[in-house]
Write an enzyme that holds these catalytic residues in place. Structure first.
Site, mmCIF file in Angstrom:
data_model
loop_
_atom_site.group_PDB
_atom_site.id
_atom_site.type_symbol
_atom_site.label_atom_id
_atom_site.label_comp_id
_atom_site.label_asym_id
_atom_site.label_seq_id
_atom_site.Cartn_x
_atom_site.Cartn_y
_atom_site.Cartn_z
ATOM 1 N N LYS A 1 -19.357 87.913 21.821
ATOM 2 C CA LYS A 1 -18.142 87.673 21.860
ATOM 3 C C LYS A 1 -17.376 88.222 20.934
ATOM 4 O O LYS A 1 -16.252 89.037 21.023
ATOM 5 C CB LYS A 1 -17.578 86.112 21.928
ATOM 6 C CG LYS A 1 -18.147 85.356 23.053
ATOM 7 C CD LYS A 1 -17.482 85.808 24.376
ATOM 8 C CE LYS A 1 -15.895 85.698 24.478
ATOM 9 N NZ LYS A 1 -15.422 85.943 25.991
ATOM 10 N N TYR B 1 -24.605 84.640 21.339
ATOM 11 C CA TYR B 1 -23.450 84.567 22.392
ATOM 12 C C TYR B 1 -22.201 84.758 21.457
ATOM 13 O O TYR B 1 -21.220 85.711 21.825
ATOM 14 C CB TYR B 1 -23.445 83.037 22.975
ATOM 15 C CG TYR B 1 -21.715 82.607 23.151
ATOM 16 C CD1 TYR B 1 -21.159 83.305 24.494
ATOM 17 C CD2 TYR B 1 -21.000 81.698 22.587
ATOM 18 C CE1 TYR B 1 -19.926 82.993 24.706
ATOM 19 C CE2 TYR B 1 -20.034 81.449 23.065
ATOM 20 C CZ TYR B 1 -18.996 81.838 23.994
ATOM 21 O OH TYR B 1 -17.900 81.838 24.438
ATOM 22 N N THR C 1 -13.460 83.178 21.957
ATOM 23 C CA THR C 1 -13.951 81.511 21.478
ATOM 24 C C THR C 1 -13.704 81.555 20.012
ATOM 25 O O THR C 1 -13.761 82.439 19.290
ATOM 26 C CB THR C 1 -15.269 81.500 21.926
ATOM 27 O OG1 THR C 1 -16.000 80.202 21.167
ATOM 28 C CG2 THR C 1 -16.320 82.756 21.444
ATOM 29 N N ASP C 2 -13.639 80.357 19.437
ATOM 30 C CA ASP C 2 -13.461 80.002 18.227
ATOM 31 C C ASP C 2 -14.942 80.152 17.452
ATOM 32 O O ASP C 2 -14.836 80.324 16.375
ATOM 33 C CB ASP C 2 -13.301 78.417 17.627
ATOM 34 C CG ASP C 2 -13.913 77.394 18.366
ATOM 35 O OD1 ASP C 2 -14.826 77.692 19.304
ATOM 36 O OD2 ASP C 2 -13.516 76.166 18.031
ATOM 37 N N GLU C 3 -15.928 80.311 18.001
ATOM 38 C CA GLU C 3 -17.317 80.459 17.602
ATOM 39 C C GLU C 3 -17.465 81.870 16.943
ATOM 40 O O GLU C 3 -18.303 81.913 16.216
ATOM 41 C CB GLU C 3 -18.514 80.281 18.911
ATOM 42 C CG GLU C 3 -17.989 78.938 19.311
ATOM 43 C CD GLU C 3 -19.477 78.351 20.386
ATOM 44 O OE1 GLU C 3 -20.544 78.996 20.319
ATOM 45 O OE2 GLU C 3 -19.177 77.872 21.408
HETATM 46 P P1 NAD Z 1 -18.444 80.179 32.657
HETATM 47 O O1 NAD Z 1 -19.962 80.410 32.313
HETATM 48 O O2 NAD Z 1 -18.136 78.829 33.490
HETATM 49 O O3 NAD Z 1 -17.986 81.293 33.923
HETATM 50 C C1 NAD Z 1 -18.085 82.675 33.487
HETATM 51 C C2 NAD Z 1 -17.843 83.530 34.780
HETATM 52 O O4 NAD Z 1 -17.905 84.770 34.550
HETATM 53 C C3 NAD Z 1 -18.637 82.976 35.825
HETATM 54 O O5 NAD Z 1 -17.945 82.721 37.201
HETATM 55 C C4 NAD Z 1 -19.487 84.192 36.147
HETATM 56 O O6 NAD Z 1 -19.723 84.557 37.826
HETATM 57 C C5 NAD Z 1 -18.739 85.318 35.625
HETATM 58 N N1 NAD Z 1 -19.316 86.478 35.145
HETATM 59 C C6 NAD Z 1 -20.305 86.572 34.315
HETATM 60 N N2 NAD Z 1 -20.804 87.709 34.128
HETATM 61 C C7 NAD Z 1 -20.063 88.621 34.802
HETATM 62 C C8 NAD Z 1 -20.041 89.843 35.143
HETATM 63 N N3 NAD Z 1 -20.718 90.794 34.380
HETATM 64 N N4 NAD Z 1 -19.115 90.729 35.891
HETATM 65 C C9 NAD Z 1 -18.184 89.499 36.357
HETATM 66 N N5 NAD Z 1 -18.098 88.335 36.354
HETATM 67 C C10 NAD Z 1 -19.190 87.678 35.734
HETATM 68 O O7 NAD Z 1 -17.619 80.251 31.384
HETATM 69 P P2 NAD Z 1 -16.291 79.356 30.887
HETATM 70 O O8 NAD Z 1 -16.785 78.396 30.080
HETATM 71 O O9 NAD Z 1 -15.245 79.253 31.985
HETATM 72 O O10 NAD Z 1 -15.911 80.519 29.822
HETATM 73 C C11 NAD Z 1 -14.645 81.507 30.300
HETATM 74 C C12 NAD Z 1 -14.329 82.223 29.091
HETATM 75 O O11 NAD Z 1 -13.716 81.458 27.992
HETATM 76 C C13 NAD Z 1 -15.642 83.115 28.334
HETATM 77 O O12 NAD Z 1 -15.233 84.392 28.039
HETATM 78 C C14 NAD Z 1 -15.621 82.154 27.203
HETATM 79 O O13 NAD Z 1 -16.370 83.043 26.202
HETATM 80 C C15 NAD Z 1 -14.517 81.463 26.888
HETATM 81 N N6 NAD Z 1 -14.642 80.293 26.208
HETATM 82 C C16 NAD Z 1 -15.115 79.327 26.783
HETATM 83 C C17 NAD Z 1 -14.998 78.079 26.004
HETATM 84 C C18 NAD Z 1 -15.705 76.795 26.876
HETATM 85 O O14 NAD Z 1 -15.701 75.841 26.139
HETATM 86 N N7 NAD Z 1 -16.234 76.916 27.740
HETATM 87 C C19 NAD Z 1 -14.386 77.964 24.904
HETATM 88 C C20 NAD Z 1 -13.700 79.116 24.143
HETATM 89 C C21 NAD Z 1 -13.645 80.417 25.076
HETATM 90 P P1 TYD Z 2 -22.395 72.968 24.339
HETATM 91 O O1 TYD Z 2 -21.735 72.308 25.440
HETATM 92 O O2 TYD Z 2 -23.363 73.742 24.739
HETATM 93 O O3 TYD Z 2 -21.158 73.740 23.766
HETATM 94 P P2 TYD Z 2 -21.188 74.760 22.552
HETATM 95 O O4 TYD Z 2 -22.798 75.074 21.953
HETATM 96 O O5 TYD Z 2 -20.489 75.949 22.691
HETATM 97 O O6 TYD Z 2 -20.376 74.112 21.338
HETATM 98 O O7 TYD Z 2 -22.644 72.123 23.351
HETATM 99 C C1 TYD Z 2 -22.019 71.145 22.538
HETATM 100 C C2 TYD Z 2 -22.586 70.820 21.509
HETATM 101 O O8 TYD Z 2 -23.568 69.525 22.013
HETATM 102 C C3 TYD Z 2 -23.290 71.478 20.502
HETATM 103 O O9 TYD Z 2 -23.320 71.012 19.328
HETATM 104 C C4 TYD Z 2 -24.869 71.404 21.201
HETATM 105 C C5 TYD Z 2 -24.789 69.651 21.620
HETATM 106 N N1 TYD Z 2 -25.660 69.810 22.555
HETATM 107 C C6 TYD Z 2 -26.747 68.778 22.678
HETATM 108 O O10 TYD Z 2 -26.873 68.069 21.645
HETATM 109 N N2 TYD Z 2 -27.642 68.575 23.816
HETATM 110 C C7 TYD Z 2 -27.483 69.284 24.828
HETATM 111 O O11 TYD Z 2 -28.243 68.919 25.871
HETATM 112 C C8 TYD Z 2 -26.330 70.335 24.915
HETATM 113 C C9 TYD Z 2 -26.098 71.190 26.272
HETATM 114 C C10 TYD Z 2 -25.573 70.321 23.897
#
Ligand code: NAD
Ligand code: TYD
Length: 377
Positions: free
Chosen positions: A187, A183, A134-136
């Site tokens: 990561k 988080y 992630t970019d975080e």
């Molecule tokens: P998500 O929370 O929707 O899904 C995570 C999946 O991982 C689930 O299916 C869960 O069952 C599985 N999982 C969790 N713990 C596990 C374990 N111990 N063993 C096996 N499986 C396990 O997550 P997402 O939003 O789809 O993100 C996927 C990846 O992309 C993550 O690594 C996250 O850090 C990265 N990412 C997400 C975002 C975003 O905006 N969602 C952005 C950048 C990077």
């Molecule tokens: P989120 O979807 O949790 O992603 P991330 O924290 O990884 O960026 O949140 C996106 C943005 O929205 C973040 O600045 C937090 C804000 N947010 C709220 O203001 N209210 C909410 O209920 C949630 C879930 C997020």
């Protein structure tokens, strides 16, 4: 390359990656390795679950012996690693689970890949360990302009394209890691382990750091699906702080396309940032969501603006994320395919059309269903 484990394939982004690979590469064997935590949902993959090139394995990535055996049994030559605990608010409440899954789980996969591939006559030849991050990990950016111009302002990326920005700095691949939340700290740690396995053992790794994703099948604890569902049911919209934080949003299928490209063509040991130069203040996105839901449901304009409820800010809330994806655009020719307006329209319509999916997820029924299914075996 023909046998690939995709971890976290039952989650939001993972399900889009699994679907893309299963549809696009019938000659590959795609193994979805997922523990099915609260965030994993096999209903996300209903349309491809019967394909001959797809297999689901319920497993914890921390189960090193299990992962090693699976790699040996399936002759795995590629891993695309998405499994993680992914929600910042949960990480603030329960940091241990994040360290366990994101750090120890990644280490377990790395060590299994290393041991299995080193045992083969060809060694690391034709193998690839792709870690999705992630970019975080880069921390937070300021909202400043050298001449004091009020954001947002138009600026030019090093790729030559003009876009709107809320500050003059961007996340580039060479930036120092400065994670703030449990988080992003977990990561970041996993990214360091991946790099260490390349530098120490020569494991053929690649890492990408992507901005916030949105689209179908996202668990409704994240901003966009949570708010769409709340607007639909006229429930309060909890805006953290003043709603002024900025996030850089990418449609999930564009992320999946980038993952496909980088898995096949990215350079070993490289890092690529993925993002579409699409910065938005939370409060502005919330207005777009309210307007879109109200228009589609035929409610009067602005009918649901009163749902906006300012609540206590998230602890350590990162102010601004903004990805510079010029390297990926320049070196591998990737570009986002959807404009944000189009992506949001598709996303809102998907959640409104798939209320059964949403109800299932919010009621927890899907977890009971899979617990029953596994108990019977
Ligand atoms: P998500 O929370 O929707 O899904 C995570 C999946 O991982 C689930 O299916 C869960 O069952 C599985 N999982 C969790 N713990 C596990 C374990 N111990 N063993 C096996 N499986 C396990 O997550 P997402 O939003 O789809 O993100 C996927 C990846 O992309 C993550 O690594 C996250 O850090 C990265 N990412 C997400 C975002 C975003 O905006 N969602 C952005 C950048 C990077
Ligand atoms: P989120 O979807 O949790 O992603 P991330 O924290 O990884 O960026 O949140 C996106 C943005 O929205 C973040 O600045 C937090 C804000 N947010 C709220 O203001 N209210 C909410 O209920 C949630 C879930 C997020």
């Amino acid at each position: 390359m023909n046998s690939i484990i995709i971890t976290g394939g039952a989650g939001f982004i993972g399900s889009h990656v699994v679907r893309l690979f299963v549809n696009k590469y019938p000659e590959y064997k795609i193994i979805n390795l997922d523990k099915l935590t609260y965030a994993g949902n096999l209903a996300n993959l209903k349309d491809i679950e019967d394909r001959p090139n797809y297999k689901f394995v319920r497993m914890d990535i921390c189960d090193f012996e299990g992962v090693l055996k699976l790699m040996q049994d399936e002759h795995v030559d590629g891993i695309i690693h998405l499994a993680a605990e992914s929600h910042v608010d949960r990480s603030i409440k329960d940091p241990f689970t994040f360290a366990q899954t994101n750090v120890m789980g990644t280490l377990s996969l790395l060590q299994a890949a290393k041991l299995y591939w080193e045992s083969l006559p060809e060694g690391y030849e034709g193998k690839r360990f792709y870690h999705i991050s992630t970019d975080e990990v880069y921390g937070a950016l300021a909202m400043t302009h050298p001449e004091g111009i009020e954001p947002p302002f138009t600026t030019k990326a090093s790729s030559g394209k003009h876009h709107l920005a809320y500050g003059e700095k961007f996340f580039t691949e060479d930036l120092k890691y400065q994670p703030h939340s449990p988080y992003s700290a977990a990561k970041a740690s996993s990214d360091h382990f991946v790099r260490a396995f390349h530098d120490t053992y020569g494991l053929p790794t690649v890492v990408t750091n992507c901005s916030n994703n949105y689209g179908p099948y996202q668990f409704p604890e994240k901003l966009i699906p949570l708010f769409i569902n709340n607007i639909r049911h006229r429930k309060p919209l909890p805006v953290y702080g003043k709603g002024e934080n900025v996030r850089d949003w990418l449609y999930v299928e564009d992320h999946a396309r980038a993952i496909d490209l980088i898995f096949h063509e990215g350079k070993i040991a490289e890092t690529y940032n993925i993002g579409g130069f699409n910065e938005w203040k939370n409060i502005d996105i919330i207005h777009v969501l309210i307007n879109t839901v109200d228009r589609i449901l035929g409610r009067p304009e602005g009918a649901d603006l009163d749902l906006i409820t300012y609540v206590t800010d998230r602890a350590g809330h990162d102010l601004r994320y903004a990805i510079d994806s010029s390297k990926l655009q320049r070196e591998l020719g990737w570009e986002p395919s959807l404009q944000f307006e189009e992506g949001i329209e598709k996303t809102v319509r998907w959640y409104l059309d798939n209320q059964a999916w949403m109800d299932n997820v919010t009621s927890g029924d899907y977890q009971r269903y899979y617990e029953d299914m596994y108990a019977k075996r």
